[in-house]
Design a protein around this motif. Structure first.
Motif, mmCIF file in Angstrom:
data_model
loop_
_atom_site.group_PDB
_atom_site.id
_atom_site.type_symbol
_atom_site.label_atom_id
_atom_site.label_comp_id
_atom_site.label_asym_id
_atom_site.label_seq_id
_atom_site.Cartn_x
_atom_site.Cartn_y
_atom_site.Cartn_z
ATOM 1 N N UNK A 221 0.835 -1.205 0.000
ATOM 2 C CA UNK A 221 0.000 0.000 0.000
ATOM 3 C C UNK A 221 0.875 1.264 0.000
ATOM 4 N N UNK A 222 1.911 1.248 0.820
ATOM 5 C CA UNK A 222 2.795 2.416 0.923
ATOM 6 C C UNK A 222 3.470 2.702 -0.417
ATOM 7 N N UNK A 223 3.965 1.661 -1.071
ATOM 8 C CA UNK A 223 4.622 1.845 -2.366
ATOM 9 C C UNK A 223 3.624 2.257 -3.445
ATOM 10 N N UNK A 224 2.404 1.770 -3.341
ATOM 11 C CA UNK A 224 1.368 2.152 -4.306
ATOM 12 C C UNK A 224 1.054 3.647 -4.185
ATOM 13 N N UNK B 6 10.430 12.506 -4.699
ATOM 14 C CA UNK B 6 11.481 11.692 -4.088
ATOM 15 C C UNK B 6 11.982 10.650 -5.083
ATOM 16 N N UNK B 7 13.292 10.395 -5.006
ATOM 17 C CA UNK B 7 13.951 9.469 -5.926
ATOM 18 C C UNK B 7 13.589 8.013 -5.612
ATOM 19 N N UNK B 8 13.850 7.098 -6.567
ATOM 20 C CA UNK B 8 13.565 5.674 -6.327
ATOM 21 C C UNK B 8 14.274 5.111 -5.090
ATOM 22 N N UNK C 94 4.064 5.609 -5.534
ATOM 23 C CA UNK C 94 4.136 5.595 -6.996
ATOM 24 C C UNK C 94 3.045 6.456 -7.632
ATOM 25 N N UNK C 95 1.835 6.377 -7.075
ATOM 26 C CA UNK C 95 0.713 7.126 -7.659
ATOM 27 C C UNK C 95 0.819 8.635 -7.422
ATOM 28 N N UNK C 96 1.591 9.034 -6.423
ATOM 29 C CA UNK C 96 1.727 10.464 -6.126
ATOM 30 C C UNK C 96 3.077 11.039 -6.558
ATOM 31 N N UNK C 97 3.895 10.179 -7.186
ATOM 32 C CA UNK C 97 5.196 10.631 -7.700
ATOM 33 C C UNK C 97 4.986 11.737 -8.733
#
Length: 549
Positions: free
Chosen positions: A371-374, A386-388, A377-380
């Protein structure tokens, strides 16, 4: 589980294979500052050393009362680094990777020193733990010596610490770091010149006692019938090899890589060194300038280590930490395909090992991480840039956010900070571990505040902002699995920049589940996210429509 290796590969640029790259690595050691400049050959992949620089600065000569690095020595170090940068420019170096080890790591003002370097020189220096130092030493030795699928024990005697490592051609098996080094022992235990019998005997006993635990860890991981070859790196061991070569061959070889000498000759040299004063030691053929002051303590460390390991011979390798820093950089940038030693894999294994150690519910942690990564990614590029690499830190914090339950349910977020901060996660720098620990700390209760000591440990404003943003994301992610049963299947983030509104669409896993507890938890947790990103969050529940045929 989250495939961190795959995720990392997606975000890492793969450079044209024909392109040569020139990289510099700097090691801020306890005794000396070193720089190595290499030309990377991506088609092999391998690298060749095109320049080396060294300056004896003695960062380990710290204030005896406070333990702080001395102002005049810090100034000398910064001047040396400035000179290193000028040399690097002449070679058209595109990237400089710098690491600091035990002296800076242990000094109360060590982080302030690194901050001053960044401000004055624009050079970012990563502080690494003893175990991480050992891992990179292993990578460095592996790049310069053929292991032939056999186990090797590696010893690196630095100014402030000694690393003993067991590894083979595929992976490091045991990584140890002990707080004994040539500079540290000389300054703390030797007051006479030549050393008195009493001080010498105490030095031997102290070193042996300090090394016993590391040696036991290494030997415990020998496989049945193994007799690993002993490999030595660092200035102390190279100096001993140079003296030995001059005395036994009549000259010092152009390279000491692969040079061997026996324990019996080392013992004879230690006996000679202990009966000479500094001026007499300095006059020994092959003794480098300033090495005579600390050579006895370093030689005793090697003698006691070889004795405990039952090693009759040691082989010299001229590659060590600096070269390991280069290999590590090549791994992180996709220039080496060996997944066994791939950085992402190292980090992933280390985080999961720590999670298991503290009996973390990995299924729950994995859902929270997804969930955190989703959300990340969706708000990048809309809510953040923030970088990868920051994505990896968020993943680690999500996996470990609940490990504090191992200590107590009450205030477990604070216990999570302490456990993560002291876990020596491999593949991460000390700064990255501090960031991960803080993100985990703020997954619930109070948001980050300047009065919190753990938050003040982040001296860089950018790092504090990173913790603010990523911990706010983690709060929402933990709320999405409030019952820890996987009630939410997926989420969709919709941001309207004109209205500064953020819709979080939530899709349930089970048709008849209204997810009321998750929705309540989201409503409770969203305030911090709203404050950090200056927007209004609304949660939209998208129930599964069941059709009856």
């Amino acid at each position: 589980m989250v495939d961190l290796v795959s995720a990392s590969r997606e975000s890492i640029p793969i450079f044209p294979m024909a392109e040569q790259r020139i990289i510099a690595a700097i090691d801020l050691g306890t005794n000396s500052l070193h720089m190595v400049i290499v030309r990377i050959e991506p088609t092999l992949p391998a690298f060749s050393i095109i320049a080396r620089e060294k300056e004896t600065v003695r960062l380990g000569d710290r204030d005896l009362t406070t333990g702080n690095l001395k102002p005049e020595i810090m100034e000398r170090a910064i001047a040396t680094l400035r000179r290193f940068q000028e040399v690097a420019k002449t070679f058209n170096v595109e990237t400089t990777i710098a690491v600091a080890t035990s002296a800076t790591r242990e000094a109360p003002n060590g982080k302030d020193f690194l901050h001053d370097i960044e401000v004055q020189l624009g050079l970012k220096v990563d502080l690494i733990s003893g175990q991480e130092e050992a891992r990179r030493i292993y990578l460095g030795v592996l790049s310069g010596m053929e292991f032939n699928n056999q186990a090797h024990t590696i010893i690196d005697i630095g100014g402030g610490s000694t690393e003993i490592i067991l590894g083979d051609s595929h992976e490091e098996r045991t990584l140890t770091s002990t707080k004994i080094g040539a500079v540290r022992l000389t300054s703390e235990l030797i007051t006479t010149d030549p050393i008195s019998t009493h001080e010498f005997e105490y030095l031997q006993a102290y070193v042996r006692g300090m090394l016993e635990r590391s040696v036991e860890q290494v030997v415990a991981n020998y496989q049945f019938g193994e007799s690993p070859r002993l490999v030595g790196t660092s200035g102390t061991i190279e100096t001993i090899a140079a003296i030995h070569a001059r005395e036994h061959l009549g000259f010092i070889p152009s390279t000491l890589n692969g040079y061997q000498f026996p324990l019996r000759d080392l013992r004879e040299l230690v006996d000679r060194l202990r009966h000479r004063n500094n001026i007499e030691r300095a006059a020994i053929p092959g003794m480098p300038e300033k090495r005579s002051e600390v050579i006895l303590a370093g030689a005793v460390v090697l003698q006691e280590a070889m004795t405990l390991l039952s090693a009759e011979f040691i082989t010299v390798c001229e590659r060590s930490l600096r070269e390991g820093v280069i290999v590590d950089w090549m791994l992180t940038h996709g220039l080496i395909e060996d997944r066994l030693r791939y950085q992402g894999s190292v980090r992933q294994r280390s985080v999961l090992r720590t999670a298991k150690k503290y009996h973390t519910n990995l299924q729950h942690s994995d859902r929270v991480a997804n969930f955190a990564l989703s959300i990340f990614d969706q708000t990048q590029a809309t809510l953040h840039n923030w970088e990868p690499e920051c994505r990896q830190l968020l993943w680690a914090a999500a996996i470990l956010h609940n490990c504090g339950h191992y200590v107590s349910h009450s205030a477990h977020h604070k216990h999570s900070y302490y456990l993560v901060r002291n876990s020596e996660l491999l593949g991460y720098t000390e700064t990255e571990i501090e960031i991960i620990a803080n993100i985990a700390r703020y997954h619930r209760k109070s948001p980050p505040k300047k009065k919190h000591e753990n938050y003040r440990n982040l001296v860089n404003k950018e790092h504090r902002l990173m913790v603010n943003h990523l911990s706010a994301i983690l709060r929402l992610a933990t709320a999405l699995d409030r019952r820890q049963i996987g009630a939410i299947s997926r989420i969709q983030c919709d941001y309207n920049p004109q209205e500064k509104s953020f819709k979080l669409r939530v899709y349930p896993t089970y048709p008849n589940d209204d997810c009321s507890l998750e929705l309540w938890s989201l409503d409770y947790s969203k305030e911090v996210f709203e404050t950090e990103f200056n927007l209004k969050v609304s949660v939209v529940f998208e129930p599964t429509i069941v059709t009856v045929s």
